[in-house]
Design a protein around this motif. Structure first.
Motif, PDB file in Angstrom:
ATOM      1  N   ALA A 187       0.799  -1.333   0.086  1.00  0.00           N
ATOM      2  CA  ALA A 187       0.000  -0.214  -0.071  1.00  0.00           C
ATOM      3  C   ALA A 187       0.830   1.451  -0.054  1.00  0.00           C
ATOM      4  CB  ALA A 187      -0.805   0.048   1.113  1.00  0.00           C
ATOM      5  N   GLN A 217       3.914   1.571  -1.193  1.00  0.00           N
ATOM      6  CA  GLN A 217       5.134   1.434  -2.248  1.00  0.00           C
ATOM      7  C   GLN A 217       4.870   2.920  -3.193  1.00  0.00           C
ATOM      8  OE1 GLN A 217       4.832  -2.026  -4.079  1.00  0.00           O
ATOM      9  NE2 GLN A 217       6.086  -3.173  -2.737  1.00  0.00           N
ATOM     10  N   ARG A 240       3.538   5.657  -2.701  1.00  0.00           N
ATOM     11  CA  ARG A 240       3.422   6.854  -2.176  1.00  0.00           C
ATOM     12  C   ARG A 240       4.981   7.043  -1.903  1.00  0.00           C
ATOM     13  NH1 ARG A 240      -0.933   6.301   2.910  1.00  0.00           N
ATOM     14  NH2 ARG A 240      -2.441   5.503   1.451  1.00  0.00           N
ATOM     15  N   VAL A 241       5.630   6.233  -1.596  1.00  0.00           N
ATOM     16  CA  VAL A 241       7.440   6.519  -1.579  1.00  0.00           C
ATOM     17  C   VAL A 241       7.815   6.899  -2.912  1.00  0.00           C
ATOM     18  CG1 VAL A 241       9.401   5.174  -1.068  1.00  0.00           C
ATOM     19  CG2 VAL A 241       7.397   4.567   0.029  1.00  0.00           C
ATOM     20  N   LEU A 298       5.996   8.319  -5.075  1.00  0.00           N
ATOM     21  CA  LEU A 298       5.744   9.826  -5.228  1.00  0.00           C
ATOM     22  C   LEU A 298       6.845  10.887  -4.693  1.00  0.00           C
ATOM     23  CD1 LEU A 298       1.936  10.110  -4.152  1.00  0.00           C
ATOM     24  CD2 LEU A 298       2.885  10.469  -6.359  1.00  0.00           C
ATOM     25  N   LEU A 299       7.538  10.314  -3.767  1.00  0.00           N
ATOM     26  CA  LEU A 299       8.624  11.246  -3.086  1.00  0.00           C
ATOM     27  C   LEU A 299       9.691  11.570  -4.202  1.00  0.00           C
ATOM     28  CD1 LEU A 299       9.652   9.760   0.167  1.00  0.00           C
ATOM     29  CD2 LEU A 299       8.436  11.810  -0.168  1.00  0.00           C
ATOM     30  N   PHE A 300       9.565  10.764  -5.366  1.00  0.00           N
ATOM     31  CA  PHE A 300      10.658  10.803  -6.411  1.00  0.00           C
ATOM     32  C   PHE A 300       9.970  11.562  -7.541  1.00  0.00           C
ATOM     33  CE2 PHE A 300      12.524   7.586  -3.996  1.00  0.00           C
ATOM     34  CZ  PHE A 300      13.844   7.877  -3.735  1.00  0.00           C
ATOM     35  N   ILE A 301       8.554  11.636  -7.539  1.00  0.00           N
ATOM     36  CA  ILE A 301       7.998  12.310  -8.531  1.00  0.00           C
ATOM     37  C   ILE A 301       8.089  13.877  -8.381  1.00  0.00           C
ATOM     38  CG2 ILE A 301       5.639  12.612  -9.814  1.00  0.00           C
ATOM     39  CD1 ILE A 301       5.382   9.881 -10.048  1.00  0.00           C
ATOM     40  N   LEU A 302       8.058  14.150  -7.252  1.00  0.00           N
ATOM     41  CA  LEU A 302       8.121  15.592  -6.726  1.00  0.00           C
ATOM     42  C   LEU A 302       9.182  16.192  -7.260  1.00  0.00           C
ATOM     43  CD1 LEU A 302       6.559  17.737  -5.073  1.00  0.00           C
ATOM     44  CD2 LEU A 302       7.942  17.192  -3.370  1.00  0.00           C
ATOM     45  N   PRO A 303      10.529  15.656  -6.966  1.00  0.00           N
ATOM     46  CA  PRO A 303      11.671  16.656  -7.761  1.00  0.00           C
ATOM     47  C   PRO A 303      11.669  16.599  -9.460  1.00  0.00           C
ATOM     48  CG  PRO A 303      12.443  14.656  -6.746  1.00  0.00           C
ATOM     49  CD  PRO A 303      11.043  14.897  -6.311  1.00  0.00           C
ATOM     50  N   PHE A 304      11.043  15.588  -9.948  1.00  0.00           N
ATOM     51  CA  PHE A 304      10.997  15.300 -11.345  1.00  0.00           C
ATOM     52  C   PHE A 304       9.997  16.203 -11.849  1.00  0.00           C
ATOM     53  CE2 PHE A 304       8.547  13.338 -14.498  1.00  0.00           C
ATOM     54  CZ  PHE A 304       9.248  13.534 -15.624  1.00  0.00           C
ATOM     55  N   MET A 305       8.814  16.625 -10.978  1.00  0.00           N
ATOM     56  CA  MET A 305       7.916  17.574 -11.375  1.00  0.00           C
ATOM     57  C   MET A 305       8.351  19.132 -11.347  1.00  0.00           C
ATOM     58  SD  MET A 305       4.803  16.323 -12.283  1.00  0.00           S
ATOM     59  CE  MET A 305       5.981  15.753 -13.506  1.00  0.00           C
ATOM     60  N   ILE A 306       9.684  19.418 -10.786  1.00  0.00           N
ATOM     61  CA  ILE A 306      10.034  20.838 -10.618  1.00  0.00           C
ATOM     62  C   ILE A 306      10.941  20.946 -11.890  1.00  0.00           C
ATOM     63  CG2 ILE A 306      11.321  22.342  -9.419  1.00  0.00           C
ATOM     64  CD1 ILE A 306      10.578  20.863  -6.906  1.00  0.00           C
ATOM     65  N   PRO A 338      15.336  10.104 -11.097  1.00  0.00           N
ATOM     66  CA  PRO A 338      14.228   9.462 -10.864  1.00  0.00           C
ATOM     67  C   PRO A 338      13.784   8.554 -11.782  1.00  0.00           C
ATOM     68  CG  PRO A 338      14.258  11.845 -10.421  1.00  0.00           C
ATOM     69  CD  PRO A 338      15.478  11.554 -10.931  1.00  0.00           C
ATOM     70  N   PHE A 339      14.110   8.636 -13.065  1.00  0.00           N
ATOM     71  CA  PHE A 339      13.810   7.661 -14.192  1.00  0.00           C
ATOM     72  C   PHE A 339      14.338   6.267 -13.734  1.00  0.00           C
ATOM     73  CE2 PHE A 339      12.661  11.513 -16.448  1.00  0.00           C
ATOM     74  CZ  PHE A 339      11.502  11.324 -17.044  1.00  0.00           C
TER      75      PHE A 339
END
Lengths: 306, 366, 296
Positions: free
Chosen positions: A117, A119, A121-122, A124-132, A185-186
C-alpha cells in the motif's frame, strides 16, 4: 410481466438512417481512434525520418535546398564535433552508471521492503523533484556547487575544507552531476515498474530455497528487471547526450553535448548540419534500442499495462 | 411449445475468426420464442463467441444473425432487442443498486416515477427488495448476479443473453440460482440464451440444449434427448458419465447392428444408421445402466454381456463408481446409488462380466 | 514484507539513504527559493527576508505577458493532449498491433528536447514553404501562413512531448477498468459514447485529472522545444533561460526560478494530497468490504 404478443419487437431500434451510417460505429466513430496514430506519424515519425533526407541537402545562406551532399557529415566528422560527440557519450555513460548505482537499490528496496500500500507513496517522493522544472533544478546547481555555494560553505563551516572547491562547477564533473540530478528519478521509476511486475512468490521461493543476497540479486532481480533498467538507462543516456541545457549552464567554456551541437548549428543557420547531428543521434538511439530489444525483449515492459 | 411458435433467434452460417484463429466455424440454428436455451460446451469451444455475436458485441466474419426475422448482423448491442447478463464485474461500481437497474430506463427517458416502480418491482422479483441504496461492493456474488438480472429484465427486451452467469458462484449457490433463473424465465416468458460449461446447470435450466465445441454446433435437442440419446460421440463423452466403446460392424439388420469388439460380439439398436459391414462404429452406455456380475451369471435375454476384470470402487457420496477393465484395455464405469446394494462383492483383479440392457445402448455415427 | 531476521538498523539505514537521496534532489530547489527571498541575493553573509525580487518580476510587463502566453500554451496543450491520450488508450485496448503502437506513442520520450525541437523546426519550415508553394501553384492565398512558426507549431511540439506521459497515466488507470461494464452499458441500450461517459469515465476520472496536472506542469516547465518552435512570443521559461544566459544569476532569476518551482509544487502537491486522501477513502472502503454486510 406475462409475455404478450404486442410487446414483441416493441423496442426494436429504428432502421438505420443515413447519418447513422456516416457517424455510427461503422463510420466516423471507428476512425476517430486513429487520430493519435495519424498525428504521431505526421508530426513525430515523419519529421524524425525526414531528418535523414534534410541532412544531405545543400546548405544555402539562410536555409537549404534539395540536393545530395555529405558535406554536413564531413563537417561533423572532421571537426572537433565528432570528438565532442564521443565525449558526451562518455559523460552520458557515466551518468547512467552513477544513476544506476544510486537509484536501482532504492527501487529494489521499495519493491522488497515497503508494504504494497505504501509503495506508490514512496515513489511519489521521487515524482516531486521530477515535477519541478529541469531548468530550475539544473540552474539551482550553480548556487549549490559554486564558490560561495551551500556545499562549500557547509563543508568550510564544519572545518572539513579550508578553501572552497571550485573545480566541480563548469567542468565535465559538473555536467555529470547535473545529468544525474536531472534524470535519477527515471532509473528509480523504471526499475520499480520492472520489479513490480515480478510476482511476490518469486521472492518467497528464493527465501524458501535459501538463496543468498548476492545470488538473489544477480540471478533473480537483475534478469527480471533488465528490460526496465535498460529502458531507464537508454532514457538517461540519450537525454544526457541531447539536453543542451546542462552543459550550457553547468559546463565549462568547452563543454558541449550532441544537443548543444545541434542547437549551435541551428543558431548558425546551418540546418543540414543540425539535421545530420539529429540523424546521428537518432541512429544511436535506434541502435541502442535494437540491441536492448535483442538482449532483453523490451516488450516485457508493457506487461503491467496490457 | 406450440407447433408453430415464432422464431426469436435465427443464426445462419455464422462464423468468427481473429486473424488466423477461427473461434466459430459456420454455425446455423434457430431458437423459438419463449424458450430457455442453453449453449453448452467446453471452455474455448466458441459458445461465448456465439452468444456475443448474437448480442452484437462482436462483428461476425461470416453469416447472419436474425432476431425476430430481422437481420441485425451489423447493428451494435444497444440497437438489438437483446440484453445481457455477464459472468462478473459487470455492475457499475460507482452506482447504487437502484441506479444500476434504472440505467437502461433512463437512457430511453422513461419518466422517473415509472422508473422507480419498475425498478422496485424487478428488485422484488429477483429477491432483493430493499437493497436499492446498496453499492455493488456491499453485495455477495449471488446478489450481484441478481442485480444484473434485474438490470437486464427491467428493460423488457425479448431476448436475454446470459454469459456464464453462475460460473463465479460456489456450487450450492449455483444450484439455488439455477432454479431461480428457471422460475424467473417461466414468469417473464421471454427467450433466455444461457452459456455455460457446466452440464448440470444446463440440464437444470434449459428446455433445449446446443452442444458447442471446436467452434461448431455438435448437437442440438431437448435437454432429455441430449442427455439420454445423444447422437454424437462427443456429446456422449461430454454430457453425463458415459462409457464409449468401439468396434467393427459385422452384421446389420433393420433394427440391430452387430459389432465385433475383438473380445466380444454385441448388438446395438441401429437407430436408422446406414452402416455397412467392416466399418468402424462407436456406441455408448450411461454408467448408471452398466451392471457388473460374476462370470457366468445370467443377466437375461435382453442384456448384452462382455467379459471384464474388476479394478476398484470409488465412493462419491451420492453414488459409488465401480471401475472395470475390458480385455482390450479400455476402462468402463458402473455407477450405483450409495447404500443401494453398493457393498463390494469383487476383489481387484477378479474376472467379472459387465452387461447393459440392449435397447439402452446408443450408436454414434460421428 | 519486512525481513524479520535483519536488524532493524538495516532497514532504518536504507530508509535514511532513500530520504537522503530525496533530500539531495530537492535541496537545490529549496536553496534557490531561499535565495530568492533574500534581500541581498546569492552569496551574501546576511539574510534579510523580502518579496522585493518577486515584486520586480511581477512588475515587469514583459514577464507578465510571457506568463499569459505560458498559460494559453498550457491550456491549448491540455485541450489537445488529454482527449488524444484517451483515444490512444482506447485504441491500445482494442488494437491487435499493440507493440508497434506503443513504440510509436512512447518513443518521443527517448528523443531529447533539442533534437526533437530542431527536427520539428526544420519540418515546419519546410511544411510552411510547401503550403506557400502549393498556394502559389493553385493561385490561392488560402494556404499562406500554414505551419509558420507560432502558437500552433509550439502547441504541436508540446503535444508530442506531453502525450506519452498522459498516455501512460491514463492507460494505467484504465487497466483497472473492466470492459464488461462497457458491454453491460451497451446491453442496457447505451451508445458507445454514453457507455464511456456514464460508466467508464467516472471510474478513470482520477487518472484523467492527474494527467491534466501532469501535462500542465510539463508544459509550464518546457523551454527548449517552445524556444525553437514558438515564433513570435515568449513563455515564462523562455524568459528565464534568456535571463540566465544573458544576465546571469541575478536576483530576478532566482525569483523567476522560485515562481516556477512554487507553481509546480503547488500543482503536484494538490494532486498528491488529493490522491492520498482518496487512497485513504478507498482503503476504508476495502476494509468495509473485508467485513461483508450480512444480508438482511
Amino acid at each position: 410481466m406475462s409475455p404478450s404478443p404486442a410487446r414483441r419487437g416493441r423496442e426494436l431500434p429504428a432502421p438505420p438512417a443515413r447519418w447513422r451510417q456516416l457517424f455510427g460505429e461503422n463510420g466516423i466513430q471507428r476512425w476517430v481512434f486513429y487520430i493519435p496514430v495519424v498525428f504521431f506519424v505526421l508530426f513525430f515519425a515523419a519529421p524524425m525520418t525526414l531528418t535523414v533526407v534534410w541532412s544531405v541537402f545543400e546548405r544555402t545562406q539562410f536555409w537549404m535546398e534539395p540536393g545530395f551532399t555529405l558535406f554536413a557529415y564531413d563537417n561533423f566528422f572532421t571537426s572537433a564535433r565528432a570528438e565532442n560527440y564521443l565525449y558526451s557519450m562518455l559523460h552520458a555513460a557515466a551518468s547512467v552508471l552513477i544513476s544506476f548505482v544510486i537509484g536501482f537499490p532504492i527501487a529494489v528496496f521499495i519493491r522488497r521492503r515497503v508494504t504494497r500500500a505504501a509503495q506508490h507513496r514512496v515513489i511519489l517522493l521521487f515524482i516531486l523533484p521530477f515535477m519541478i522544472s529541469e531548468l530550475v533544478r539544473v540552474f539551482a546547481m550553480r548556487p549549490v556547487l559554486g564558490r560561495n555555494g551551500v556545499v562549500n560553505s557547509v563543508l568550510m563551516d564544519l572545518g572539513i575544507l579550508s578553501e572552497p572547491i571550485t573545480s566541480i562547477l563548469y567542468s565535465p564533473l559538473g555536467v555529470i552531476i547535473g545529468d544525474v540530478m536531472s534524470f535519477l528519478p527515471f532509473m528509480i521509476f523504471a526499475g520499480f515498474l520492472a520489479l513490480e511486475a515480478v510476482q511476490n512468490y518469486v521472492f518467497e521461493v528464493c527465501d524458501d530455497l535459501g538463496t543468498g543476497r548476492v545470488r538473489l540479486f544477480t540471478d533473480i532481480v537483475l534478469p527480471l528487471a533488465a528490460p526496465g533498467i535498460f529502458a531507464g538507462s537508454v532514457f538517461i543516456f540519450v537525454n544526457s547526450m541531447g539536453v543542451a541545457l546542462v552543459p550550457t549552464l553547468l559546463g565549462g567554456p568547452g563543454a558541449v553535448n550532441a544537443g548543444l551541437i545541434a542547437n549551435q548549428a541551428i543558431v548558425a543557420l546551418d540546418f543540414p548540419l543540425a539535421m545530420a547531428i539529429s540523424t546521428i543521434m537518432i541512429f544511436t538511439l535506434v541502435l541502442l534500442l535494437y540491441i536492448g530489444h535483442r538482449l532483453f525483449d523490451l516488450t516485457k515492459i508493457l506487461e503491467p499495462i496490457s | 411449445m406450440t407447433e408453430s411458435a415464432a422464431i426469436a433467434v435465427e443464426v445462419v452460417e455464422l462464423g468468427k475468426n481473429y486473424g488466423a484463429v477461427t473461434a466459430l466455424k459456420s454455425v446455423s440454428f434457430s431458437i423459438e420464442s419463449g424458450q430457455y436455451y442453453a449453449l453448452l460446451g467446453p471452455s474455448g469451444g466458441g459458445k461465448t463467441t456465439l452468444l456475443r455475436l448474437i448480442g452484437g458485441f462482436l462483428r461476425p466474419s461470416a453469416g447472419h444473425v436474425y432476431l425476430h426475422g430481422r437481420d441485425v448482423s451489423h447493428l451494435p448491442p444497444n440497437r438489438r432487442p437483446t440484453s445481457m447478463v455477464f459472468q462478473n464485474y459487470a455492475l457499475f461500481p460507482h452506482m447504487t443498486v437502484e441506479r444500476n437497474v434504472a440505467y437502461g430506463l433512463k437512457l430511453i427517458k422513461v419518466p422517473p416515477g415509472d422508473i422507480r416502480d419498475r425498478v422496485d418491482r424487478m428488485l422484488s422479483m429477483v429477491g432483493l427488495e430493499g437493497y436499492n441504496r446498496r453499492m455493488p461492493h456491499e453485495l455477495s456474488g449471488g446478489q450481484q448476479q441478481r442485480v444484473q438480472l434485474a438490470r437486464s429484465l427491467v428493460l423488457e427486451r425479448d431476448i436475454l443473453l446470459l454469459d456464464e452467469p453462475l460460473a463465479s458462484l460456489d456450487a450450492k449457490l449455483r444450484k439455488e440460482m439455477c432454479l431461480e433463473l428457471k422460475r424467473i424465465q417461466e414468469k417473464v416468458g421471454i427467450t433466455f440464451i444461457h452459456v455455460t460449461h457446466n452440464q448440470e446447470e444446463a440440464l437444470t435450466v434449459a428446455d433445449r440444449i446446443a452442444i458447442i465445441a471446436d467452434g461448431e454446433l455438435v448437437e442440438e435437442g431437448t435437454a432429455r434427448d441430449v442427455y439420454e440419446t445423444p447422437n454424437k460421440r462427443f456429446t456422449a463423452e461430454f454430457i453425463g458419465d458415459n462409457n464409449v466403446l468401439e468396434g467393427t460392424v459385422s452384421h446389420t439388420s433393420d433394427t440391430r447392428v452387430a459389432l465385433d469388439l475383438d473380445f466380444a460380439k454385441v448388438e446395438i439398436p441401429a437407430r436408422g444408421a446406414a452402416l455397412s459391414t467392416g466399418e468402424r462404429a462407436a456406441f455408448s452406455i450411461r454408467s448408471e445402466l452398466l451392471r457388473i456380475t460374476g462370470r457366468g451369471e445370467d443377466m437375461g435375454a435382453s442384456w448384452q454381456v462382455v467379459p471384464a476384470s474388476y479394478v476398484e470402487d470409488v465412493y462419491l457420496g451420492l453414488t459409488v463408481s465401480h471401475l472395470v477393465r475390458l480385455p482390450d484395455g479400455t476402462e468402463a464405469v458402473a455407477r450405483v446409488m450409495s447404500g443401494d446394494g453398493d457393498e463390494n462383492r469383487f476383489e481387484p483383479g477378479q474376472e467379472v462380466a459387465v452387461g447393459w440392457p440392449t435397447d439402452r445402448a446408443r450408436l454414434h455415427i460421428a | 514484507m519486512y525481513d524479520d531476521f535483519a536488524s532493524p538498523w538495516n532497514i532504518r539505514l536504507k530508509w535514511a539513504y532513500l530520504l537522503a537521496v530525496v533530500f539531495a534532489l530537492l535541496m537545490p530547489v529549496f536553496y534557490t527559493i531561499g535565495i530568492s527571498f533574500n534581500q541581498h541575493g546569492f552569496g551574501a553573509r546576511i539574510y534579510e527576508f523580502t518579496f522585493d525580487w518577486y515584486r520586480v518580476v511581477l512588475g515587469d510587463t514583459l514577464l507578465v505577458v510571457s506568463l499569459k502566453w505560458t498559460l494559453y500554451l498550457a491550456l491549448a496543450t491540455i485541450a489537445a493532449t488529454i482527449p488524444m491520450a484517451l483515444l490512444s488508450a482506447k485504441f491500445y485496448k482494442r488494437t491487435r498491433r499493440k507493440v508497434g503502437f506503443v513504440a510509436l506513442m512512447l518513443s518521443p520520450l527517448f528523443v531529447p528536447a533539442d533534437i526533437m525541437g530542431s527536427s520539428l523546426l526544420v519540418f515546419f519550415k519546410n511544411l510552411a514553404r510547401g503550403f506557400a508553394w502549393l498556394g502559389d501553384a493553385l493561385g490561392v492565398s488560402w494556404f499562406d501562413g500554414w505551419f509558420d512558426l507560432g502558437f500552433l507549431t509550439a502547441v504541436i511540439g508540446q503535444v508530442i512531448y506531453t502525450h506519452p506521459y498522459a498516455f501512460i497515466v491514463i492507460l494505467i488507470t484504465m487497466s483497472r477498468y473492466r470492459v464488461q461494464q462497457t458491454e453491460a452499458a451497451r446491453a442496457c441500450g447505451a451508445t458507445a459514447w454514453q457507455a464511456f461517459w456514464h460508466v467508464e469515465f467516472p471510474q478513470i476520472r482520477v487518472g484523467v485529472f492527474s494527467s491534466c496536472a501532469f501535462v500542465t506542469i510539463l508544459s509550464f516547465n518546457e523551454a527548449v522545444r517552445t524556444a525553437l518552435l514558438k515564433g513570435g512570443f515568449d513563455t515564462f521559461s523562455n524568459m528565464l533561460v534568456a535571463q540566465m544566459l544573458n544576465i546571469g544569476m541575478s536576483g530576478e532569476s532566482y525569483a523567476m526560478a522560485g515562481i516556477m518551482s512554487i507553481v509546480s509544487m503547488l500543482v503536484i502537491g494538490t494532486v498528491i494530497v488529493y490522491t492520498l486522501v482518496r487512497a485513504e477513502r478507498l482503503e476504508r472502503r476495502a476494509r468495509a468490504m473485508a467485513e461483508p454486510v450480512m444480508s438482511s
